[in-house]
Design a protein around this motif. Structure first.
Motif, PDB file in Angstrom:
ATOM      1  N   VAL A   1      10.640  23.129   6.434  1.00  0.00           N
ATOM      2  CA  VAL A   1      10.342  22.186   5.363  1.00  0.00           C
ATOM      3  C   VAL A   1      10.388  20.776   5.924  1.00  0.00           C
ATOM      4  CG1 VAL A   1      11.130  21.230   3.168  1.00  0.00           C
ATOM      5  CG2 VAL A   1      11.265  23.715   3.598  1.00  0.00           C
ATOM      6  N   GLN A   2       9.319  20.043   5.690  1.00  0.00           N
ATOM      7  CA  GLN A   2       9.292  18.652   6.128  1.00  0.00           C
ATOM      8  C   GLN A   2       8.701  17.785   5.031  1.00  0.00           C
ATOM      9  OE1 GLN A   2       7.129  17.829   9.770  1.00  0.00           O
ATOM     10  NE2 GLN A   2       8.363  16.013  10.170  1.00  0.00           N
ATOM     11  N   LEU A   3       9.418  16.709   4.700  1.00  0.00           N
ATOM     12  CA  LEU A   3       8.970  15.734   3.722  1.00  0.00           C
ATOM     13  C   LEU A   3       9.054  14.364   4.382  1.00  0.00           C
ATOM     14  CD1 LEU A   3      10.967  17.126   0.680  1.00  0.00           C
ATOM     15  CD2 LEU A   3       8.492  17.265   0.984  1.00  0.00           C
ATOM     16  N   VAL A   4       7.944  13.654   4.415  1.00  0.00           N
ATOM     17  CA  VAL A   4       7.893  12.373   5.103  1.00  0.00           C
ATOM     18  C   VAL A   4       7.382  11.307   4.154  1.00  0.00           C
ATOM     19  CG1 VAL A   4       6.959  11.095   7.041  1.00  0.00           C
ATOM     20  CG2 VAL A   4       7.483  13.532   7.307  1.00  0.00           C
ATOM     21  N   GLU A   5       8.259  10.345   3.829  1.00  0.00           N
ATOM     22  CA  GLU A   5       7.882   9.243   2.950  1.00  0.00           C
ATOM     23  C   GLU A   5       7.271   8.103   3.757  1.00  0.00           C
ATOM     24  OE1 GLU A   5      11.935  10.802   1.342  1.00  0.00           O
ATOM     25  OE2 GLU A   5      10.996  10.397   3.277  1.00  0.00           O
ATOM     26  N   SER A   6       6.412   7.354   3.115  1.00  0.00           N
ATOM     27  CA  SER A   6       5.826   6.161   3.711  1.00  0.00           C
ATOM     28  C   SER A   6       5.404   5.206   2.604  1.00  0.00           C
ATOM     29  CB  SER A   6       4.626   6.524   4.596  1.00  0.00           C
ATOM     30  OG  SER A   6       3.610   7.135   3.826  1.00  0.00           O
ATOM     31  N   GLY A   7       5.106   3.970   3.001  1.00  0.00           N
ATOM     32  CA  GLY A   7       4.599   2.997   2.040  1.00  0.00           C
ATOM     33  C   GLY A   7       5.596   1.956   1.580  1.00  0.00           C
ATOM     34  N   GLY A   8       6.836   2.070   2.011  1.00  0.00           N
ATOM     35  CA  GLY A   8       7.822   1.085   1.623  1.00  0.00           C
ATOM     36  C   GLY A   8       7.587  -0.238   2.320  1.00  0.00           C
ATOM     37  N   GLY A   9       8.347  -1.243   1.908  1.00  0.00           N
ATOM     38  CA  GLY A   9       8.223  -2.552   2.521  1.00  0.00           C
ATOM     39  C   GLY A   9       8.850  -3.632   1.685  1.00  0.00           C
ATOM     40  N   LEU A  10       8.555  -4.869   2.038  1.00  0.00           N
ATOM     41  CA  LEU A  10       9.057  -6.042   1.321  1.00  0.00           C
ATOM     42  C   LEU A  10       7.961  -6.557   0.388  1.00  0.00           C
ATOM     43  CD1 LEU A  10      11.109  -8.353   0.883  1.00  0.00           C
ATOM     44  CD2 LEU A  10      10.049  -9.497   2.856  1.00  0.00           C
ATOM     45  N   VAL A  11       8.323  -6.756  -0.861  1.00  0.00           N
ATOM     46  CA  VAL A  11       7.355  -7.236  -1.843  1.00  0.00           C
ATOM     47  C   VAL A  11       8.042  -8.231  -2.766  1.00  0.00           C
ATOM     48  CG1 VAL A  11       7.825  -5.316  -3.429  1.00  0.00           C
ATOM     49  CG2 VAL A  11       5.608  -6.491  -3.532  1.00  0.00           C
ATOM     50  N   GLN A  12       7.283  -9.188  -3.255  1.00  0.00           N
ATOM     51  CA  GLN A  12       7.837 -10.175  -4.176  1.00  0.00           C
ATOM     52  C   GLN A  12       7.975  -9.587  -5.576  1.00  0.00           C
ATOM     53  OE1 GLN A  12       5.382 -13.685  -3.990  1.00  0.00           O
ATOM     54  NE2 GLN A  12       6.404 -14.409  -2.142  1.00  0.00           N
ATOM     55  N   PRO A  13       8.883 -10.103  -6.371  1.00  0.00           N
ATOM     56  CA  PRO A  13       8.983  -9.668  -7.767  1.00  0.00           C
ATOM     57  C   PRO A  13       7.636  -9.784  -8.472  1.00  0.00           C
ATOM     58  CG  PRO A  13      10.875 -11.004  -7.194  1.00  0.00           C
ATOM     59  CD  PRO A  13       9.934 -11.088  -6.029  1.00  0.00           C
ATOM     60  N   GLY A  14       7.304  -8.765  -9.238  1.00  0.00           N
ATOM     61  CA  GLY A  14       6.009  -8.719  -9.909  1.00  0.00           C
ATOM     62  C   GLY A  14       4.935  -8.028  -9.107  1.00  0.00           C
ATOM     63  N   GLY A  15       5.210  -7.755  -7.863  1.00  0.00           N
ATOM     64  CA  GLY A  15       4.239  -7.118  -6.990  1.00  0.00           C
ATOM     65  C   GLY A  15       4.188  -5.607  -7.150  1.00  0.00           C
ATOM     66  N   SER A  16       3.375  -4.975  -6.310  1.00  0.00           N
ATOM     67  CA  SER A  16       3.171  -3.534  -6.374  1.00  0.00           C
ATOM     68  C   SER A  16       3.305  -2.900  -4.995  1.00  0.00           C
ATOM     69  CB  SER A  16       1.766  -3.223  -6.911  1.00  0.00           C
ATOM     70  OG  SER A  16       1.602  -3.700  -8.221  1.00  0.00           O
ATOM     71  N   LEU A  17       3.692  -1.635  -5.026  1.00  0.00           N
ATOM     72  CA  LEU A  17       3.715  -0.806  -3.819  1.00  0.00           C
ATOM     73  C   LEU A  17       3.330   0.608  -4.205  1.00  0.00           C
ATOM     74  CD1 LEU A  17       7.016  -1.718  -1.890  1.00  0.00           C
ATOM     75  CD2 LEU A  17       4.680  -2.111  -1.102  1.00  0.00           C
ATOM     76  N   ARG A  18       2.762   1.331  -3.254  1.00  0.00           N
ATOM     77  CA  ARG A  18       2.461   2.744  -3.464  1.00  0.00           C
ATOM     78  C   ARG A  18       3.140   3.555  -2.372  1.00  0.00           C
ATOM     79  NH1 ARG A  18      -2.948   6.333  -2.616  1.00  0.00           N
ATOM     80  NH2 ARG A  18      -2.734   7.699  -4.438  1.00  0.00           N
ATOM     81  N   LEU A  19       4.065   4.390  -2.786  1.00  0.00           N
ATOM     82  CA  LEU A  19       4.760   5.268  -1.858  1.00  0.00           C
ATOM     83  C   LEU A  19       4.036   6.607  -1.772  1.00  0.00           C
ATOM     84  CD1 LEU A  19       8.483   4.700  -2.906  1.00  0.00           C
ATOM     85  CD2 LEU A  19       7.056   3.341  -1.352  1.00  0.00           C
ATOM     86  N   CYS A  21       4.525  10.744  -0.118  1.00  0.00           N
ATOM     87  CA  CYS A  21       5.418  11.755   0.446  1.00  0.00           C
ATOM     88  C   CYS A  21       4.544  12.905   0.917  1.00  0.00           C
ATOM     89  CB  CYS A  21       6.419  12.222  -0.599  1.00  0.00           C
ATOM     90  SG  CYS A  21       7.423  13.644  -0.066  1.00  0.00           S
ATOM     91  N   ALA A  22       4.439  13.055   2.226  1.00  0.00           N
ATOM     92  CA  ALA A  22       3.637  14.119   2.807  1.00  0.00           C
ATOM     93  C   ALA A  22       4.512  15.337   3.054  1.00  0.00           C
ATOM     94  CB  ALA A  22       3.001  13.649   4.103  1.00  0.00           C
ATOM     95  N   ALA A  23       4.080  16.478   2.531  1.00  0.00           N
ATOM     96  CA  ALA A  23       4.875  17.704   2.612  1.00  0.00           C
ATOM     97  C   ALA A  23       4.227  18.716   3.539  1.00  0.00           C
ATOM     98  CB  ALA A  23       5.032  18.308   1.222  1.00  0.00           C
ATOM     99  N   SER A  24       5.066  19.475   4.225  1.00  0.00           N
ATOM    100  CA  SER A  24       4.570  20.554   5.079  1.00  0.00           C
ATOM    101  C   SER A  24       5.667  21.599   5.253  1.00  0.00           C
ATOM    102  CB  SER A  24       4.128  20.012   6.438  1.00  0.00           C
ATOM    103  OG  SER A  24       5.206  19.412   7.113  1.00  0.00           O
ATOM    104  N   GLY A  25       5.251  22.785   5.643  1.00  0.00           N
ATOM    105  CA  GLY A  25       6.217  23.838   5.928  1.00  0.00           C
ATOM    106  C   GLY A  25       6.602  24.700   4.741  1.00  0.00           C
ATOM    107  N   PHE A  26       5.995  24.438   3.585  1.00  0.00           N
ATOM    108  CA  PHE A  26       6.261  25.255   2.411  1.00  0.00           C
ATOM    109  C   PHE A  26       5.047  25.191   1.494  1.00  0.00           C
ATOM    110  CE2 PHE A  26       7.200  22.000  -0.842  1.00  0.00           C
ATOM    111  CZ  PHE A  26       7.349  20.868  -0.044  1.00  0.00           C
TER     112      PHE A  26
END
Length: 117
Positions: A1-19, A21-26
């Motif tokens: 089982v492998q779960l790998v998150e990505s997309g995090g970072g530094l953002v200003q208040p009011g901003g947006s991010l998209r995370l 999670c890539a899954a494999s092994g199940f």
């Protein structure tokens, strides 16, 4: 089982991010997926969850109307679109796979989200 998150970072208040999670092994399509957040000095808490088919979702009250969880079963990937971010959203975001009997299959390693001006 492998779960790998990505997309995090530094953002200003009011901003947006998209995370992501890539899954494999199940068999991704058979499992409930969820996002958790752990803020500094606090316990890990549930942010959002999505059923195996994607037709049912659940959100923490603090993110309702601003965050959207989704999944692409053909790509074995789960997403979290985060809009109108607030400083209290800061923390490490983890994805989790669980059976319909609430048995945890595995956790990702986490991705850091920092909301700050």
């Amino acid at each position: 089982v492998q779960l790998v998150e990505s997309g995090g970072g530094l953002v200003q208040p009011g901003g947006s991010l998209r995370l992501s999670c890539a899954a494999s092994g199940f068999s991704f399509i058979r499992y409930i997926m969820s996002w958790y957040r752990q803020a500094p000095g606090k316990e890990r808490e549930l942010v959002a969850a999505i059923s195996s088919t994607g037709d049912s979702t659940d959100y923490a009250d603090s993110v309702k109307g601003r965050f959207t969880i989704s999944r692409g079963n053909a790509k074995n990937t789960m997403y979290l679109q985060m809009n109108s971010l607030k400083p209290e959203a800061t923390g490490v975001y983890y994805c989790k796979a669980a059976s319909r009997y609430n048995t945890t299959l595995g956790w990702g390693q986490g991705t850091q989200v920092t909301v700050s001006s």
